[in-house]
Every structure is written in structure tokens, then in C-alpha cells.
Design a protein around this motif. Structure first.
Motif, PDB file in Angstrom:
ATOM      1  N   ARG A 101      -0.380   2.086  -7.172  1.00  0.00           N
ATOM      2  CA  ARG A 101       0.140   3.295  -7.828  1.00  0.00           C
ATOM      3  C   ARG A 101       1.503   3.014  -8.478  1.00  0.00           C
ATOM      4  O   ARG A 101       1.746   3.397  -9.615  1.00  0.00           O
ATOM      5  CB  ARG A 101       0.268   4.445  -6.829  1.00  0.00           C
TER       6      ARG A 101
ATOM      7  N   TYR B 143      -1.266  -1.262   0.119  1.00  0.00           N
ATOM      8  CA  TYR B 143      -1.868  -1.792  -1.104  1.00  0.00           C
ATOM      9  C   TYR B 143      -2.004  -0.697  -2.165  1.00  0.00           C
ATOM     10  O   TYR B 143      -1.658  -0.898  -3.324  1.00  0.00           O
ATOM     11  CB  TYR B 143      -3.241  -2.400  -0.785  1.00  0.00           C
ATOM     12  N   GLU B 144      -2.514   0.468  -1.746  1.00  0.00           N
ATOM     13  CA  GLU B 144      -2.696   1.569  -2.694  1.00  0.00           C
ATOM     14  C   GLU B 144      -1.361   2.053  -3.257  1.00  0.00           C
ATOM     15  O   GLU B 144      -1.259   2.380  -4.443  1.00  0.00           O
ATOM     16  CB  GLU B 144      -3.465   2.712  -2.036  1.00  0.00           C
ATOM     17  N   GLU B 145      -0.335   2.079  -2.425  1.00  0.00           N
ATOM     18  CA  GLU B 145       0.997   2.462  -2.898  1.00  0.00           C
ATOM     19  C   GLU B 145       1.515   1.444  -3.917  1.00  0.00           C
ATOM     20  O   GLU B 145       2.111   1.814  -4.929  1.00  0.00           O
ATOM     21  CB  GLU B 145       1.965   2.584  -1.722  1.00  0.00           C
TER      22      GLU B 145
ATOM     23  N   GLN C 285      -4.217  -1.002   3.844  1.00  0.00           N
ATOM     24  CA  GLN C 285      -4.818  -0.386   2.670  1.00  0.00           C
ATOM     25  C   GLN C 285      -3.864   0.632   2.043  1.00  0.00           C
ATOM     26  O   GLN C 285      -3.743   0.721   0.823  1.00  0.00           O
ATOM     27  CB  GLN C 285      -6.151   0.281   3.022  1.00  0.00           C
ATOM     28  N   GLU C 286      -3.155   1.376   2.877  1.00  0.00           N
ATOM     29  CA  GLU C 286      -2.185   2.355   2.372  1.00  0.00           C
ATOM     30  C   GLU C 286      -1.067   1.663   1.591  1.00  0.00           C
ATOM     31  O   GLU C 286      -0.664   2.137   0.531  1.00  0.00           O
ATOM     32  CB  GLU C 286      -1.613   3.177   3.523  1.00  0.00           C
TER      33      GLU C 286
END
Length: 106
Positions: free
Chosen positions: A53, A48-50, A45-46
Motif C-alpha cells: 500500500r 507485506y500488505e502495508e 502478511q499484514e
């Protein structure tokens, strides 16, 4: 025909035989796999979020975006393989063991 049977038998031998394991040991292994799956999902998830962004930032180079995207897709494949393995364990165990969400034990 014998060759076809041989390759089928070989495939059976390479698949884990969770159904033959002691249920207590299998439950411990399954709990460990569930914890690992949770850890992988959080890390994925980290990434993916990066990637998201970075996709929204016009100053980020396309090569960086491509690398993040490739990493995300590779993690999805690994997570799917780990989920298949976990599914085999749960099928053999016959139930989903309780593992608290905030459980940090290894």
C-alpha cells in the motif's frame, strides 16, 4: 582431524533432538509450533500488505518504504528459520498433527 570431528560433534549437540522426545510431548510442542507459525504468517502478511500500500502512495517517504521493506525481509528470514525448526519437529514426529485453522488456543 580431531578438530574437524569435534566441531561436527558440537554441531550435533546444538541441534534439538526431537527424535529422542516422548511422542506425546513432541506432538504438543509441534502443535504449538504450528500455531505460532500461523500467527507469524498472518502478522507477516499484514506488514507485506502495508508495504505494498505504501509503495503505491506517492506521498509516502522513501525512508518509510525502506523501513517497511526491511521489516518484511527480516520477517521472511525469521519465518524461514521457524519453518526449518517446525520441519525438524514434523520429521521426528512422523506425521502432521491436526490443528484446526480457527484454533485460537495457546
Amino acid at each position: 582431524m580431531q578438530d574437524a570431528g569435534s566441531s561436527h560433534d558440537e554441531g550435533d549437540r546444538t541441534k534439538p533432538r526431537y527424535d529422542l522426545m516422548d511422542k506425546g510431548e513432541l506432538e504438543e510442542l509441534t502443535v504449538s509450533a504450528i500455531r505460532e507459525h500461523r500467527r507469524l504468517l498472518a502478522a507477516d502478511q499484514e506488514v507485506y500488505e502495508e508495504w505494498i500500500r505504501a509503495s503505491e502512495d506517492p506521498s509516502i517517504a522513501n525512508s518509510v518504504l525502506a523501513t517497511l521493506q526491511e521489516e518484511h525481509f527480516a520477517r521472511q528470514k525469521r519465518a524461514a528459520a521457524q519453518q526449518d525448526e517446525l520441519s525438524d519437529m514434523l520429521d521426528a514426529l512422523g506425521f502432521v498433527p491436526k490443528v484446526p485453522v480457527d484454533d485460537e488456543a495457546s
